[in-house]
Design an enzyme around this catalytic site. Structure first.
Site, PDB file in Angstrom:
ATOM      1  N   CYS B  86      52.765  43.595  39.617  1.00  0.00           N
ATOM      2  CA  CYS B  86      52.801  45.263  39.515  1.00  0.00           C
ATOM      3  C   CYS B  86      51.762  45.742  40.021  1.00  0.00           C
ATOM      4  O   CYS B  86      51.432  45.658  41.521  1.00  0.00           O
ATOM      5  CB  CYS B  86      53.817  45.078  38.871  1.00  0.00           C
ATOM      6  N   HIS B 203      57.598  41.834  36.267  1.00  0.00           N
ATOM      7  CA  HIS B 203      56.901  41.015  35.184  1.00  0.00           C
ATOM      8  C   HIS B 203      56.879  40.051  34.848  1.00  0.00           C
ATOM      9  O   HIS B 203      58.255  39.996  33.557  1.00  0.00           O
ATOM     10  CB  HIS B 203      56.193  42.795  34.015  1.00  0.00           C
ATOM     11  N   GLU B 205      55.816  38.345  33.049  1.00  0.00           N
ATOM     12  CA  GLU B 205      55.041  37.963  31.138  1.00  0.00           C
ATOM     13  C   GLU B 205      55.855  38.397  30.753  1.00  0.00           C
ATOM     14  O   GLU B 205      55.368  38.663  29.442  1.00  0.00           O
ATOM     15  CB  GLU B 205      53.238  38.674  31.193  1.00  0.00           C
TER      16      GLU B 205
END
Lengths: 81, 231
Positions: B86, B203, B205
């Site tokens: 990002c 993302h 994560e």
């Protein structure tokens, strides 16, 4: 001496903000408008230690290396005593 | 085998990345402060999401001048593994580690939702645990994710198979409707010529534990761990 730097998106890059402003102006009933492009404006105050030629070179460097992303943007500037 | 997660003023996904690496991937990981040149002998660097330097000037524009990015550039030039997520992707583009730029979303809105991305190439350290054509569900959260590059760069990316993820439908079709931000060719992630630097807008994560709604993002970390072990 002051430098006025204008940064705009390259013609080949879509400007969704400009398009949205244009849409709003159209809704307002504005006539004779063909296109809107949004950009950025920077006012730099130089400390007087540079002559005009040096100032031009330095402002161009600042605009090229920091104020614009050359992938999507272009710039022009003017100097004022 | 150690991961390093960069922290800039305004990073806000640094702890999520750290957590995923430490708690889920069970790998050693350390934070790396933006003012330090020292990468502490890390073997892979994560440039996390967030709003480095408040997104002032342009997203990622100020971060590229930080001392740590000077070291990351040298690290990447030497073949080191760098994953930009990002805002991290935006920083890598601004820094010239990846070509192109991320511009304002076409809809002018901050878009925060799970999206589907199709794996276009699994011959990278970041996707070796995937198959080509796999569709991963990973959240995005950004205002400036509209990938742009000039025609010759796009041709080069295609020729060298450096487009790694593209926004797709759940069944893996590349359509305009599946494109959340107007990105050129539905591009969601690209890699460097040496394939050691990857930037992606989604993302991973945030999709690495079932408690968070999905684990598709963990395939990226799993791939990285595998690649690091094989090095």
């Amino acid at each position: 001496m002051k430098a006025y730097v204008y940064v705009s998106l390259k013609k080949s890059v879509l400007d969704p903000q400009g398009k949205t402003i244009q849409g709003a102006l159209k809704k307002m009933g504005v006539k004779g408008l063909a296109d809107v492009r949004q950009g950025k404006f920077f006012e730099l105050t130089l400390d007087g230690g540079l002559n005009r030629g040096e100032a031009e070179a330095e402002v161009a460097r600042i605009a090229r290396d920091v104020l614009t992303n050359p992938v999507i943007e272009e710039f022009r500037f003017s100097l004022e005593e | 085998m150690k991961f390093g997660v960069l922290i800039f003023p305004g990073s806000n996904c640094d702890h999520d990345a750290f957590w995923t690496i430490q708690q889920v991937a069970k790998q050693p990981v350390t934070f790396l402060w933006h003012e330090s040149h020292d990468l502490q002998n890390c073997d892979a660097i994560i440039v996390p999401g967030g709003f480095s330097y408040g997104d002032y000037l342009r997203t990622g524009a100020i971060a590229k001048f930080s001392p740590v990015m000077e070291s990351v550039r040298k690290f990447a030039d030497g073949g080191g593994l760098v994953l930009g997520i990002c805002n991290g992707f935006q920083i890598l583009c601004e820094s010239g580690l990846l070509p192109g730029a991320l511009t304002r979303n076409v809809g002018l809105k901050y878009v925060c939702k799970p999206v589907h991305v199709r794996v276009e190439n699994n011959d990278t350290p970041f996707t070796n645990a995937c198959r080509v054509g796999d569709v991963l569900t990973i959240p995005i959260g950004h205002m400036d994710g509209n990938y742009f590059c000039d025609d010759s760069t796009l041709a080069e990316l295609k020729r060298d198979q450096r487009i790694i993820f593209r926004y797709a439908t759940p069944s893996g079709e590349i359509t305009e409707d599946a494109n959340p931000n107007g990105s050129l060719e539905n591009i969601a992630g690209i890699c460097s010529p040496g394939r050691n630097v990857l930037g992606m807008m989604p993302h991973p994560e945030r999709a690495s534990e079932s408690e968070l709604g999905g684990t598709d993002g963990f395939r990226i970390f799993e791939s990285l761990v595998g690649a690091m072990a094989a090095r």
